[in-house]
Design a protein around this motif. Structure first.
Motif, PDB file in Angstrom:
ATOM      1  N   LEU A   1     -39.640  36.071   1.834  1.00 38.53           N
ATOM      2  CA  LEU A   1     -38.876  36.631   2.954  1.00 38.53           C
ATOM      3  C   LEU A   1     -38.377  38.036   2.623  1.00 38.53           C
ATOM      4  N   ASP A   2     -38.006  38.267   1.365  1.00 39.19           N
ATOM      5  CA  ASP A   2     -37.640  39.626   0.940  1.00 39.19           C
ATOM      6  C   ASP A   2     -38.794  40.592   1.193  1.00 39.19           C
ATOM      7  N   SER A   3     -40.022  40.160   0.847  1.00 36.59           N
ATOM      8  CA  SER A   3     -41.199  41.009   1.038  1.00 36.59           C
ATOM      9  C   SER A   3     -41.493  41.227   2.520  1.00 36.59           C
ATOM     10  N   VAL A   4     -41.310  40.184   3.336  1.00 34.75           N
ATOM     11  CA  VAL A   4     -41.517  40.325   4.786  1.00 34.75           C
ATOM     12  C   VAL A   4     -40.616  41.428   5.338  1.00 34.75           C
ATOM     13  N   ALA A   5     -39.338  41.394   4.984  1.00 36.35           N
ATOM     14  CA  ALA A   5     -38.396  42.402   5.481  1.00 36.35           C
ATOM     15  C   ALA A   5     -38.764  43.795   4.977  1.00 36.35           C
ATOM     16  N   ALA A   6     -39.166  43.887   3.712  1.00 31.25           N
ATOM     17  CA  ALA A   6     -39.517  45.192   3.144  1.00 31.25           C
ATOM     18  C   ALA A   6     -40.757  45.776   3.817  1.00 31.25           C
TER      19      ALA A   6
ATOM     20  N   ALA B   1     -31.823  41.373   3.471  1.00 29.03           N
ATOM     21  CA  ALA B   1     -31.601  42.725   3.989  1.00 29.03           C
ATOM     22  C   ALA B   1     -32.332  43.712   3.083  1.00 29.03           C
ATOM     23  N   ASP B   2     -32.925  44.736   3.698  1.00 27.56           N
ATOM     24  CA  ASP B   2     -33.667  45.730   2.933  1.00 27.56           C
ATOM     25  C   ASP B   2     -33.419  47.100   3.544  1.00 27.56           C
ATOM     26  N   GLY B   3     -33.057  48.064   2.696  1.00 27.60           N
ATOM     27  CA  GLY B   3     -32.842  49.423   3.183  1.00 27.60           C
ATOM     28  C   GLY B   3     -31.380  49.812   3.201  1.00 27.60           C
ATOM     29  N   HIS B   4     -31.022  50.683   4.136  1.00 28.20           N
ATOM     30  CA  HIS B   4     -29.675  51.251   4.209  1.00 28.20           C
ATOM     31  C   HIS B   4     -28.616  50.160   4.377  1.00 28.20           C
TER      32      HIS B   4
END
Length: 557
Positions: A196-201, A229-232
């Motif tokens: 799921l981390d990779s999906v968001a990224a 959550a990924d990014g800002h």
């Protein structure tokens, strides 16, 4: 700038634009070249949104990032800028404020007088417009400036079309690679959280977003949280609760439909702590489905004032939402397989205990009982009968453990019936008068945890039988707040918890209660009996099924 030099620069500008395939870089080069060719102080390219007549992106030259931040949101396409959108022809003005369409400038905007603009055509459609202001030296833009800008705009249109084609092909290639990589990880059984981390990224990267996140329920009935959550602002977002009522994610989870908002920070349905933590502006929300049920959302967002998302962006995010759903489905299937394997193992252990150990103990007991009947010594008979009674108790405990491994007492998950039956069996086997007081509403709300609740009661009753020397015992289950309370108390000899170390039974109860998100407490006073109290929380959805139906079942002796 003399005509020869200008012509050379126009040719050079066309070569520069033709050599660049990155759309963001093409747009930046266009505005920089336009400023250079016309000796303008300020320049901008306003990119129109797909199927919209408003400005979606605004690329500038001659103004600092700090000054842009003070101005605030990018222009929407009103006033003189809107004139070029409505009538895509070159426009040259000696004083922009004198034009009938002029609507003034927002606060903190630098002063601008002279103006020159021209449309940029890409694939037969208006892609955007070039805007120039403040001719160097205080003069007006000339007809030669306008001619040079029109030529540059034509070259820019070709460059934009080429860059768009390259960008679409590149994004398609990278999205296929990402989907393939995710599929390989799901098939190989990688950890679901990591997938799921990779999906968001991937989703954030491929739509050029500032932030992406996955919101869902960690446990049925609980408030949704930001799982990934990924990014800002990702550190502030992870683990944040997002109420199902009063949030855009909650709205998508209710409707099961994707949602695109121009500015989440101004939406009346947005959850402000989440939106402000991520500085969310344009945002896409897509539902995550599992077996027909919406479990959460995948969202991507740009910061306030950032680029709006296109229909292509939405389609790509939906693709990654499908990958997230596949990962969740794979995880649930894996849990089901592990659960079935555990049940098979429990059945095997139960059979071996019943067919092996219990039969052996029963044979030993029969042998001892026969020896006792043939013995002439009273003391020997008494000791042998005592040994037989101990074997009977051991057999009963083993049978209880077997039932624990195979909780057939639960029948069709009727927890209230199971607790009453368990109390009756215990009373008959131990001689301890046992009362069951079970609220049907509490039993209904704990239906999913029935097996664990039965095991907790078994453990507590086993302790009563072995250690309490009690004459009466009570098993109680009732609603309390947003959960239930399970109590087992007796009138036995009690003990001093400060001086008696935790045995295996008490530790098992504490661990099992903790697994359910609850807490087990043991209170005892020497000579005054013992109370085992276990809090068992459940979510608002479970509580909602029983509100108004509180019903205490009559005690069974």
């Amino acid at each position: 700038m003399d005509p020869t030099e200008r012509a050379a620069k126009v040719v050079q500008a066309g070569m520069v634009l033709a050599s660049e395939l990155s759309l963001p870089l093409v747009l930046q080069r266009i505005v920089e070249l336009a400023v250079e060719l016309t000796d303008a102080h300020y320049g901008a390219v306003g990119v129109l949104g797909n199927g919209d007549e408003r400005i979606a992106e605004f690329i500038t030259a001659g103004i600092s990032d700090e000054a842009r931040a003070l101005i605030g949101h990018i222009p929407q396409g009103h006033g003189v800028l809107g004139q070029l959108i409505d009538d895509p022809r070159p426009l040259r003005l000696p004083r922009v404020s004198d034009h009938p369409a002029s609507s003034g400038f927002p606060p903190n905007h630098p002063p601008m007088a002279t103006f020159l603009g021209a449309p940029v055509m890409a694939r037969g459609k208006v892609f955007g417009n070039i805007y120039l202001t403040e001719k160097a030296g205080g003069g007006e833009f000339s007809a030669e400036d306008e001619e040079a800008l029109v030529i540059l705009a034509a070259q820019a249109g070709v460059a934009v079309a080429n860059a768009r084609t390259h960008d679409e092909n590149e994004r398609r290639r990278r999205s296929l690679e990402a989907v393939s990589a995710l599929g390989d990880r799901i098939i190989s059984g990688d950890d679901t959280a990591a997938v799921l981390d990779s999906v968001a990224a991937y989703a954030r990267e491929l739509v050029h977003a500032d932030i992406s996140m996955i919101v869902g329920r960690v446990q049925a009935g609980r408030t949704p949280v930001v799982m990934v959550a990924d990014g800002h602002g990702q550190a502030l977002l992870r683990g944040m609760e997002v109420p199902a009522d009063g949030s855009l994610s909650g709205e998508v989870m209710r409707t099961g439909l994707p949602l695109v908002v121009e500015d989440a920070s101004t939406s009346s349905h947005a959850y402000l702590p989440l939106v402000s933590s991520a500085d969310m502006g344009p945002t896409i929300f897509v539902p995550l489905r599992l077996r027909g049920e919406v479990l959460g959302t995948l969202s991507v967002a740009n910061r306030r004032g950032g680029r709006a998302f296109s229909a292509d962006d939405l389609a790509l995010v939906q693709t990654f939402a499908n990958q997230a759903s596949v990962a969740l489905e794979s995880s649930r299937a894996k849990e089901d397989r592990e659960r079935l394997a555990l049940l098979d193992e429990r059945e095997r252990i139960g059979r071996e205990l019943h067919d092996g150990v219990i039969q052996s103990l029963f044979a030993v007991g029969m042998s001892l009982q026969g020896t006792s009947m043939g013995s002439a010594e009273e003391e020997t008979r008494r000791r042998l009968e005592g040994a037989v009674e101990e074997l009977d108790r051991a057999i009963l405990d083993l049978r209880n453990y077997i039932f624990g491994l195979q909780p057939t007492i639960l029948g069709d998950n009727q927890l209230d019936s199971a607790l009453r039956e368990l109390s009756r069996e215990f009373s008959e086997a131990s001689g301890i008068v046992t009362i069951a007081e079970v609220e049907a509403a509490a039993a209904t709300a704990l239906a999913e945890q029935s097996a664990d609740v039965v095991q907790l009661v078994r453990e507590a009753l086993s302790n009563v039988r072995r250690h309490a020397a009690a004459s009466t015992c009570r098993v109680s289950l009732r609603l309390e707040g947003d959960g239930a309370v399970l109590e087992i108390d007796d009138d036995g000899g009690g003990f001093d918890p400060a001086t008696v170390r935790n045995g295996l039974g008490r530790e098992n109860m504490r661990q099992r209660a903790a697994k359910l998100g609850g807490e087990a407490r043991v209170e005892s006073v020497p000579g005054e009996g013992t109370l085992v109290s276990i809090s068992l929380p459940f979510g608002p959805e479970a509580l909602g099924t029983v509100v108004g139906s509180r019903d205490s079942t009559p005690p069974v002796h």
